[in-house]
Structures are given as structure tokens and as C-alpha cells.
Design a protein around this motif. Structure first.
Motif, PDB file in Angstrom:
ATOM      1  N   LYS A 198       0.858  -1.186   0.000  1.00 55.82           N
ATOM      2  CA  LYS A 198       0.000   0.000   0.000  1.00 55.82           C
ATOM      3  C   LYS A 198       0.891   1.232   0.000  1.00 55.82           C
ATOM      4  N   THR A 199       0.529   2.207  -0.836  1.00 57.61           N
ATOM      5  CA  THR A 199       1.300   3.452  -0.850  1.00 57.61           C
ATOM      6  C   THR A 199       0.376   4.644  -0.743  1.00 57.61           C
ATOM      7  N   SER A 200      -0.120   5.125  -1.864  1.00 59.04           N
ATOM      8  CA  SER A 200      -0.935   6.333  -1.856  1.00 59.04           C
ATOM      9  C   SER A 200      -2.204   6.108  -2.645  1.00 59.04           C
ATOM     10  N   VAL A 230      -4.540   1.572   0.247  1.00 58.98           N
ATOM     11  CA  VAL A 230      -3.785   2.788   0.568  1.00 58.98           C
ATOM     12  C   VAL A 230      -3.398   2.788   2.049  1.00 58.98           C
ATOM     13  N   GLU A 231      -2.412   3.603   2.385  1.00 61.54           N
ATOM     14  CA  GLU A 231      -1.994   3.740   3.773  1.00 61.54           C
ATOM     15  C   GLU A 231      -3.053   4.481   4.583  1.00 61.54           C
ATOM     16  N   ALA A 232      -2.970   4.335   5.919  1.00 68.79           N
ATOM     17  CA  ALA A 232      -3.987   4.896   6.805  1.00 68.79           C
ATOM     18  C   ALA A 232      -4.124   6.408   6.640  1.00 68.79           C
ATOM     19  N   ASP A 233      -2.993   7.109   6.457  1.00 73.03           N
ATOM     20  CA  ASP A 233      -3.074   8.564   6.337  1.00 73.03           C
ATOM     21  C   ASP A 233      -3.601   9.026   4.982  1.00 73.03           C
ATOM     22  N   GLN A 234      -3.866   8.075   4.083  1.00 71.45           N
ATOM     23  CA  GLN A 234      -4.387   8.395   2.756  1.00 71.45           C
ATOM     24  C   GLN A 234      -5.878   8.064   2.634  1.00 71.45           C
TER      25      GLN A 234
END
Length: 419
Positions: free
Chosen positions: A11-13, A138-142
Motif C-alpha cells: 500500500k502506498t498512496s 492505501v496507507e492509513a493517512d491516505q
């Protein structure tokens, strides 16, 4: 390696390949939903002239989704979620594809009372599975940003779908337009097939999971909601808001057609213009939540929505109706994205299907009653008084939310919860 055994991608963005494919697939599905969103009420209204029957079908769809909610979360947490989404798309393609075929021989309004609620079963299952996908891509902050992009795609679909539905309905009739709806679901299923995401919930369930009853799985979701102060309060308040607003689009369609005397094409344009509000919400929700916090965003959105609905009861021209519908969808977009993002942030992946379906099932329970009652009241007393009453009630609920954990907790995603 077989597709179903593919390794999970990192997972990235919100711009990765799999997320882009998922976004495209969901956009196609949303185009189909927005077409039927207009074409089904127009089909009923053209055949019966009754806003009450429009409300009854809306209510039946809601009943179907509530019943489906008792088991759809457990299904999403037990099976391959990608395959589940594909099955739901293909099932809806078959169901909606049957409508124009049957209408070509003879209109059968009773059939809509069967097909549309059954399609609602697969829609509910797809919606639950869909909510579980984004945190896996996606990552949690995304998450909030990714949900905003998904809502933006829905807004584009929301403009395209109603515009097509209204324009083509005026030429070919609403039954023929529903064939486009069926085709979009086929295209959506094809896109989902291309995902590299394996679709398996993480972590995997225990070996005895298959022996659990759907009721016990539903209770797992209910206990999680009950143990989280903000999610518990959201569920309660949204129950009343759903009662008030589920039938609102039916009322708007009736108002434009009956009170303002406009053709099908104008109905499509009004609803398409209204979805501009969703597009604005999707583009701004991350900044709004960052500035106001979850509570300020959710409460403020529904307070403004209440004022807008009250204004709909006084709107005497099509342009004003379109503007007010746009602002209303902006408000529900902000509130909905924040609510969904919060659930995704605080819920473990292996519980996300059950928590989502339980959340939607519980707060949707009063919806069918509201759709039937409020459309009947609109037919008897007129749209104006009903919208004023709905708007005032929404304002009261938003005000009450200020004194609950929603209004008191600046960072509800850090609040404790019980499984």
C-alpha cells in the motif's frame, strides 16, 4: 500463479495502479446507479403517476438492504472481497437488463417491486465490500483523501448519469435507459477482474469461522459499535436522519414534475446539477475535517443540510431547486466521507465488513418507514410543509449532536472501542 493466490501488493498512496483501477470500476458502477436513480422513479411515475408508489419502491429497497445487512458484513469478512464485488456487479447487470426486455413487450410495474429490491440486496453487499477495499489499497493517512477521490468520481458519474437518464428517457423512455445501467455493471466487473489485490481479509479468520451463525457475526459488529462512543452515537443519530431523508429525492422528483410541471429531461438536469455539490465535497473534505475536526464537520454539515431542506419546501423555480439539491448533496457528502473514513480508521480489517454492514443496517431500519410516510404526506399536504418539517428536524438532530461524544471528541479515531 493463479489470480486468486496473488501476493498482496504494497500500500502506498491514493494514486497506485490498483486504486486507479478500483476507482475506475467504481465510477462505472456509480454511473449505472445514478442512471437507475433517475430512471426508476421516472418509470414508476410515467406508468402510475403516483409519488406514493415511488416511495413504496424506495422503501422496499431499503428493507432489502436492511435484511441484507444482517449477513453481508459476515460474507465480506469471510470470502474473497474482489470476487464478491464482481458477483454483485454481474447480478445487477442481469436484473436491470431484464427490465427493458420485459417492457418491450408490456409494462409490468409489479415487476419493479421484485427486481429493484433484489438488486438492492446485491447493492448492499457490494457497498459493504467496497468499504473494506480502500484500507487494503492505501496507507492509513491516505484514507480520507482516497475516499474523497472516490466521491469525486461518484460526483462525475452523478452528473453524467442523471443527464443521460433524463435526456434519453424523454426520447426512448425510461425503460430503455435502464439497459445502459446494466451495461455499466458489466464494465465494472471487468475492471475489478484486473485488480492485483488478492481480496482476502487480513488477518484471516479462525478455522471455525464458517460454523458461526450470521446472527453471531452481526452481534460482533454491534458490540464493536456499542463499544466506540462516537460510532455508537453516529448510529443512533443517523437512524433518525435516514428516516427523514431517504425519500427526499422522490419528493424532489415529484416537486419538479408535478408542482413545477417540468419534463423528464429537466429532472435529469436538476439532479445532475445537484451532484456538483458532491464533487465540491469530495475535493474539500480532507481540508474541512482537518480544520474543523470530525465533530465540527459532521454536525455542521447536517445543520446546513437541515436549512437547505427547509428551503426546498419554498423553492418555486427549477434553478433554485437545483442549487439547493447541490448544497444538500455537498452536506451529505462531507458528513458521509468523514463517517466512512472514521470507521475505516478505527476498525480492524477482519471486522470491517461486519462493522460496516451492522452500522448501515441499524441506522437504515427506520428509512423505509420514513420514505413511505413522508412521500405520502407530500402527496396529501404538498411538498412545502413536508420539507419544512424535515429541515427543522434535521437541524434539531444536528444541534443535539453537539452534546454527544461526536461534538466533544476532537480526535474520535483515537477513542477506545470494544470488540
Amino acid at each position: 500463479m493463479p489470480r486468486g493466490e496473488a501476493k498482496a501488493q504494497p500500500k502506498t498512496s491514493a494514486g497506485t495502479r490498483d486504486f486507479f483501477i478500483f476507482l475506475s470500476s467504481q465510477t462505472l458502477s456509480a454511473v449505472g446507479n445514478s442512471i437507475s436513480y433517475v430512471a426508476i422513479p421516472l418509470l414508476v411515475l410515467r406508468a402510475t403517476g403516483s409519488v406514493v408508489q415511488m416511495g413504496m419502491i424506495t422503501g422496499l429497497v431499503s428493507v432489502a438492504t436492511i435484511v441484507t445487512g444482517l449477513f453481508s458484513g459476515a460474507v465480506a469478512d469471510r470470502v474473497n472481497r474482489r470476487r464478491l464485488l464482481i458477483v454483485c456487479d454481474l447480478a445487477r447487470a442481469l436484473l436491470f437488463g431484464a427490465v427493458p426486455l420485459i417492457w418491450a413487450f408490456s409494462p409490468q410495474v409489479w415487476l419493479l417491486y421484485v427486481i429493484v429490491p433484489v438488486a438492492g440486496v446485491f447493492s448492499m453487499a457490494a457497498q459493504v465490500a467496497y468499504v473494506t477495499v480502500t484500507p487494503s489499497l492505501v496507507e492509513a493517512d491516505q484514507i480520507t483523501k482516497a475516499n474523497g477521490r472516490l466521491y469525486a468520481s461518484y460526483a462525475v458519474a452523478g452528473v453524467l448519469g442523471p443527464t443521460l437518464a433524463g435526456a434519453l428517457s424523454g426520447v426512448f423512455g425510461p425503460a430503455a435507459v435502464i439497459a445502459i445501467d446494466a451495461a455499466t455493471f458489466v464494465a465494472s466487473a471487468a475492471g475489478l477482474y484486473l485488480l492485483r489485490w488478492d481480496g482476502v481479509p487480513k488477518p484471516a479468520e479462525a478455522p471455525d469461522a464458517a460454523r458461526r451463525s450470521f446472527l453471531s457475526d452481526f452481534m460482533v459488529g454491534l458490540r464493536f459499535l456499542g463499544g466506540h462512543p462516537v460510532l455508537r452515537t453516529l448510529t443512533i443519530l443517523l437512524s433518525f436522519l435516514t428516516f427523514l431523508t431517504l425519500g427526499l429525492i422522490d419528493i424532489v422528483v415529484f416537486h419538479v414534475k408535478h408542482d413545477l410541471g417540468q419534463p423528464d429531461s429537466v429532472v435529469g438536469v436538476v439532479l445532475a446539477a445537484g451532484t456538483v455539490g458532491t464533487l465540491i465535497a469530495s475535493a474539500s473534505v480532507a481540508r474541512v475535517r482537518g480544520a474543523l475536526g470530525f465533530g465540527g464537520s459532521w454536525i455542521g454539515a447536517y445543520a446546513l443540510a437541515g436549512a437547505v431542506v427547509a428551503g426546498l419546501g419554498l423553492a418555486a423555480n427549477v434553478a433554485l431547486v437545483a442549487v439547493l439539491v447541490s448544497v444538500f448533496l455537498f452536506c451529505t457528502g462531507i458528513a458521509g466521507i468523514c463517517s466512512m473514513s472514521l470507521r475505516q480508521e478505527v476498525t480492524p480489517d477482519h471486522l470491517l465488513g461486519r462493522v460496516t454492514s451492522t452500522f448501515w443496517t441499524v441506522h437504515s431500519t427506520l428509512g423505509p418507514i420514513g420514505a413511505a410516510v413522508l412521500t405520502a404526506l407530500a402527496a396529501k399536504f404538498g411538498v412545502g410543509p413536508v420539507c419544512l418539517a424535515i429541515g427543522g428536524a434535521c437541524l434539531a438532530i444536528a444541534a443535539a449532536g453537539s452534546f454527544t461524544p461526536i461534538g466533544r471528541r476532537a480526535r474520535p479515531e483515537l477513542s477506545g472501542s470494544a470488540e
